[in-house]
Scaffold this active site. Structure first.
Site, PDB file in Angstrom:
ATOM      1  N   HIS A 137       3.355  36.193  21.134  1.00 52.05           N
ATOM      2  CA  HIS A 137       4.709  36.713  20.975  1.00 52.05           C
ATOM      3  C   HIS A 137       4.731  38.073  20.266  1.00 52.05           C
ATOM      4  O   HIS A 137       3.904  38.376  19.412  1.00 52.05           O
ATOM      5  CB  HIS A 137       5.564  35.716  20.193  1.00 52.05           C
ATOM      6  CG  HIS A 137       5.107  35.530  18.762  1.00 52.05           C
ATOM      7  ND1 HIS A 137       5.580  36.307  17.731  1.00 52.05           N
ATOM      8  CD2 HIS A 137       4.224  34.672  18.220  1.00 52.05           C
ATOM      9  CE1 HIS A 137       5.011  35.937  16.595  1.00 52.05           C
ATOM     10  NE2 HIS A 137       4.177  34.941  16.866  1.00 52.05           N
ATOM     11  N   ASP A 138       5.682  38.895  20.643  1.00 53.73           N
ATOM     12  CA  ASP A 138       5.993  40.149  19.954  1.00 53.73           C
ATOM     13  C   ASP A 138       4.822  41.123  19.911  1.00 53.73           C
ATOM     14  O   ASP A 138       4.702  41.922  18.989  1.00 53.73           O
ATOM     15  CB  ASP A 138       6.494  39.874  18.529  1.00 53.73           C
ATOM     16  CG  ASP A 138       7.778  39.059  18.514  1.00 53.73           C
ATOM     17  OD1 ASP A 138       8.811  39.598  18.939  1.00 53.73           O
ATOM     18  OD2 ASP A 138       7.726  37.882  18.117  1.00 53.73           O
TER      19      ASP A 138
END
Length: 212
Positions: A137-138
């Protein structure tokens, strides 16, 4: 979807990854164009449609989507030429890859079988994500990044333009891998990697540059 044509189709692994992903999606490659001065035939049976002079034909560009089967400096040059002439370089995703609905992936990027891209990650243009690598994620991944099979990034990792992440490497949370850096196979990266550096080992360490 327009017929998909591969630019460059030598015996390396990338053309075969592209051909197999296209076939698995139910839309096999319509053919390929020779690229560079020493074209080599593909190992996968694909019809030859001509050479890269067809990239100057507006009618050809409007009738086809294109995918680049070449790597190195010529890859970026061809991409810029295609896009400047109004051509399209779609994202090629093998149906056995998993991409979050909140992830964003740039033009011309290729995702092989088993790749996972998690929520709110941004992948740049002309990247190659190889078999069963995962990008959590991210993450922020720049343009022309190559991630080898089985490599894994944790959350909030940044990988800058042109970096190479080797086979089975692991990058922990919040690390920045600098532009054109190389992460060796099996490395465990626990701290930022300087631009242009090569790191190896567990924990990863920077290799001294060879004398010119």
């Amino acid at each position: 979807m327009k017929p998909l044509v591969m630019v460059g189709a030598g015996p390396g692994s990338l053309p075969r990854i592209i051909a197999e992903a296209a076939a698995a999606r139910g839309a096999p490659l319509a053919g390929y164009l020779d690229a560079e001065e020493d074209p080599q035939p593909p190992t996968t049976p694909i019809p030859r449609l001509g050479d890269q002079t067809l990239l100057e034909d507006a009618g050809f560009l409007s009738a086809h989507d294109l995918v680049l089967g070449v790597q190195g400096r010529v890859r970026r040059a061809l991409a810029e030429a295609i896009l400047a002439r109004g051509g399209r370089l779609p994202v090629i995703v093998h149906p056995a890859a998993t991409v979050s609905t909140t992830a964003r992936i740039g033009d011309g990027t290729i995702l092989s079988a088993g790749v996972i891209v998690q929520s709110d990650t941004r992948i740049g243009r002309l990247c190659v994500l190889n078999t069963a690598c995962t990008v959590d994620h991210d993450n922020l991944v720049g343009d022309e990044v190559s991630i080898a099979p089985g490599a894994h990034t944790a959350g909030r990792v940044t990988i800058q333009d042109g970096a190479f992440i080797g086979l089975g490497a692991v990058i922990i949370n919040n690390v920045v891998v600098g532009a054109r850096a190389t992460v060796g196979a099996g490395a465990v990266v626990t701290r930022d990697v300087p631009e242009g550096a090569t790191v190896v080992g567990n924990p990863a360490r920077v290799l001294p540059k060879k004398d010119s």
